[in-house]
Design a protein around this motif. Structure first.
Motif, mmCIF file in Angstrom:
data_model
loop_
_atom_site.group_PDB
_atom_site.id
_atom_site.type_symbol
_atom_site.label_atom_id
_atom_site.label_comp_id
_atom_site.label_asym_id
_atom_site.label_seq_id
_atom_site.Cartn_x
_atom_site.Cartn_y
_atom_site.Cartn_z
ATOM 1 N N GLY A 59 0.912 -1.165 0.090
ATOM 2 C CA GLY A 59 0.107 -0.221 0.111
ATOM 3 C C GLY A 59 0.754 1.365 0.085
ATOM 4 O O GLY A 59 0.241 2.388 0.430
ATOM 5 N N ALA A 61 1.483 3.064 -2.338
ATOM 6 C CA ALA A 61 0.717 4.161 -3.339
ATOM 7 C C ALA A 61 1.696 4.576 -4.363
ATOM 8 O O ALA A 61 1.338 5.714 -5.126
ATOM 9 C CB ALA A 61 0.097 5.254 -2.520
ATOM 10 N N CYS A 63 2.209 3.519 -7.226
ATOM 11 C CA CYS A 63 1.732 3.308 -8.497
ATOM 12 C C CYS A 63 0.532 4.220 -8.767
ATOM 13 O O CYS A 63 0.212 4.598 -9.658
ATOM 14 C CB CYS A 63 1.259 1.843 -8.642
ATOM 15 S SG CYS A 63 0.425 1.205 -7.188
ATOM 16 N N LEU A 74 -6.215 3.047 -3.795
ATOM 17 C CA LEU A 74 -6.016 2.136 -2.626
ATOM 18 C C LEU A 74 -7.313 1.743 -2.096
ATOM 19 O O LEU A 74 -8.181 2.611 -1.876
ATOM 20 C CB LEU A 74 -4.947 2.738 -1.584
ATOM 21 C CG LEU A 74 -3.625 2.936 -1.992
ATOM 22 C CD1 LEU A 74 -2.984 3.515 -0.634
ATOM 23 C CD2 LEU A 74 -3.007 1.790 -2.114
ATOM 24 N N GLU A 79 -3.527 -1.838 -3.268
ATOM 25 C CA GLU A 79 -3.895 -1.271 -4.561
ATOM 26 C C GLU A 79 -4.952 -2.041 -5.396
ATOM 27 O O GLU A 79 -5.200 -3.440 -5.235
ATOM 28 C CB GLU A 79 -2.607 -1.243 -5.561
ATOM 29 C CG GLU A 79 -2.313 -2.547 -6.060
ATOM 30 C CD GLU A 79 -2.997 -3.212 -7.350
ATOM 31 O OE1 GLU A 79 -3.339 -2.301 -8.061
ATOM 32 O OE2 GLU A 79 -3.419 -4.314 -7.189
ATOM 33 N N TYR A 95 7.687 1.718 -10.947
ATOM 34 C CA TYR A 95 7.872 2.220 -9.416
ATOM 35 C C TYR A 95 7.717 1.660 -8.280
ATOM 36 O O TYR A 95 7.636 1.914 -7.113
ATOM 37 C CB TYR A 95 6.997 3.625 -9.496
ATOM 38 C CG TYR A 95 7.380 4.576 -10.408
ATOM 39 C CD1 TYR A 95 8.216 5.711 -9.801
ATOM 40 C CD2 TYR A 95 7.251 4.826 -11.609
ATOM 41 C CE1 TYR A 95 8.606 6.708 -10.741
ATOM 42 C CE2 TYR A 95 7.518 5.691 -12.485
ATOM 43 C CZ TYR A 95 8.469 6.969 -11.911
ATOM 44 O OH TYR A 95 9.096 8.053 -12.647
ATOM 45 N N LEU A 98 8.603 -3.426 -4.977
ATOM 46 C CA LEU A 98 8.535 -4.897 -4.682
ATOM 47 C C LEU A 98 8.408 -5.793 -5.925
ATOM 48 O O LEU A 98 8.263 -6.862 -5.931
ATOM 49 C CB LEU A 98 7.367 -5.279 -3.761
ATOM 50 C CG LEU A 98 7.447 -4.595 -2.352
ATOM 51 C CD1 LEU A 98 6.067 -5.145 -1.564
ATOM 52 C CD2 LEU A 98 8.866 -5.274 -1.680
ATOM 53 N N LEU A 100 5.838 -5.949 -8.062
ATOM 54 C CA LEU A 100 4.725 -6.640 -8.052
ATOM 55 C C LEU A 100 3.781 -6.329 -9.128
ATOM 56 O O LEU A 100 2.823 -7.010 -9.455
ATOM 57 C CB LEU A 100 3.714 -6.281 -6.915
ATOM 58 C CG LEU A 100 4.549 -6.372 -5.410
ATOM 59 C CD1 LEU A 100 3.588 -5.888 -4.371
ATOM 60 C CD2 LEU A 100 4.750 -7.950 -5.380
ATOM 61 N N ARG A 101 4.239 -5.507 -9.961
ATOM 62 C CA ARG A 101 3.413 -5.193 -11.377
ATOM 63 C C ARG A 101 4.223 -5.371 -12.462
ATOM 64 O O ARG A 101 5.459 -5.023 -12.631
ATOM 65 C CB ARG A 101 3.044 -3.393 -11.408
ATOM 66 C CG ARG A 101 2.363 -3.082 -10.034
ATOM 67 C CD ARG A 101 2.294 -1.741 -9.880
ATOM 68 N NE ARG A 101 1.134 -1.330 -10.804
ATOM 69 C CZ ARG A 101 -0.235 -1.324 -10.466
ATOM 70 N NH1 ARG A 101 -0.822 -2.114 -9.206
ATOM 71 N NH2 ARG A 101 -1.460 -1.201 -11.220
HETATM 72 S S1 SF4 Z 1 1.456 -2.463 -6.268
HETATM 73 FE FE1 SF4 Z 1 3.598 -1.937 -5.558
HETATM 74 S S2 SF4 Z 1 3.737 0.274 -5.945
HETATM 75 FE FE2 SF4 Z 1 1.711 -0.142 -5.854
HETATM 76 S S3 SF4 Z 1 0.882 0.448 -3.921
HETATM 77 FE FE3 SF4 Z 1 1.266 -2.054 -4.068
HETATM 78 S S4 SF4 Z 1 3.487 -2.080 -3.335
HETATM 79 FE FE4 SF4 Z 1 3.077 0.247 -3.633
#
Ligand code: SF4
Ligand code: SF4
Length: 305
Positions: A59, A61, A63, A74, A79, A95, A98, A100-101
């Motif tokens: 979270g 944020a 992205c 969020l 997200e 950005y 982690l 994750l995208r």
């Molecule tokens: S997907 Fe990644 S960048 Fe987006 S809120 Fe979650 S941890 Fe942060």
């Protein structure tokens, strides 16, 4: 036919189940079928898509802040991405600390793709392998691109295999006949209603194209019939007997009939695409079942598994 540059989701090296020898398989994005059991759901749509991982999201944020479309917000500290708004631009992927995208779908100029595929040339030469064009459905994307790619690979001494669901205009097969060494041709079910229920289309065009391909005087390529075997859909003697009977009656010139046991390895990708996996009730047939069903094809005169 689609005239945009085809998108590629993956270039998989050292494939040993995608045709003869060791092959590098290119997965193109977009398919006219939507098989319930598809293990590459990121190849179904023709547009770029974003894969996310809300469960691991912290979270932060980042992205949310960078998305030019305002597609991310969020919810409960995680997200959530509006797929109707997201255009797959990929900005957010740079950005997320982690990672994750991820973007599914990348354009390659043909010369750059060929350069990439030539890196495995030594393995092709040693094993009698080459490149397999797969998907998605490679014969449903821009055929000018695919024809030019196949032609260039062959010009550089690399054999080309095409993995197809068959649900495309026959003209698209014809355009590749001078370049293709083998077609991996999928048959999912003989019963057209069952076919429609699980893939979204009936099998009329697929079977018609297979008859045309088999009897096409210009075809030099081998045909390998491939059947995904899924308990709950088609893993029955009666269904396999119907397929074997049809292949025999139509005198389909199949070099082999390969039965491929269903697996659910791609099911987690559905959630990452914001989709729901609908194949939860399917089961994998065991070795003995596959052997028993293969025997049906051998009895019908085909080499199988
Ligand atoms: S997907 Fe990644 S960048 Fe987006 S809120 Fe979650 S941890 Fe942060
Ligand atoms: S891919 Fe682009 S449009 Fe989609 S969520 Fe990420 S930044 Fe927004």
């Amino acid at each position: 036919m689609r005239n945009m540059t085809p998108l590629i989701t993956n270039i998989q090296r050292f494939s040993i189940h995608d045709g003869d020898g060791i092959r590098t398989t290119v997965f193109f994005k977009g398919c006219p079928l939507h098989c319930t059991w598809c293990h590459n759901p990121e190849t179904q749509q023709y547009k770029k898509q974003i894969l996310t991982d809300p469960e691991k999201c912290t979270g932060c944020a980042s992205c949310v802040r960078v998305c030019p479309q305002g597609a991310v917000h969020l919810e409960g500290g995680k997200e959530t991405t509006d797929r109707m708004i997201c255009d797959g631009c990929g900005t957010c992927t740079e950005y997320c600390i982690l990672n994750l995208r991820e973007t599914a779908g990348k354009e390659y100029e043909i010369k750059n793709l060929v350069k990439e595929l030539k890196k495995d040339e030594i393995f092709y030469e040693q094993s009698g392998g080459g490149v397999t064009l797969s998907g998605g459905e490679v014969l449903s994307v821009d055929m000018d691109y695919i024809e030019a790619l196949a032609k260039e690979l062959v010009r550089q001494g690399i054999t080309v295999t095409v993995d197809t669901c068959g649900h495309v205009p026959y003209e698209n097969f014809q355009r590749l006949l001078p370049y293709v060494s083998a077609f991996l041709y999928d048959i999912k079910a003989m019963d057209s209603e069952i076919h429609k229920q699980y893939t979204g289309v009936d099998n009329t065009l697929i079977l018609e194209n297979l008859k045309k391909l088999s009897s096409d005087a210009k075809r030099k390529a081998k045909i390998y019939i491939r059947i995904p075997v899924i308990k709950g859909v088609n893993a029955e003697d009666a269904e396999m007997e119907a397929i074997a009977g049809w292949l025999k009656a139509q005198r389909i010139q199949a070099s082999q009939v390969n039965l491929l046991p269903y697996h659910n390895t791609g099911s987690s990708k559905y959630g990452r695409l914001g989709e729901t996996y609908r194949g939860g009730e399917f089961e994998t047939p065991d070795k003995e079942e596959i052997e028993r069903l293969s025997e049906i094809f051998r009895k019908a005169g085909f080499q199988s598994n």
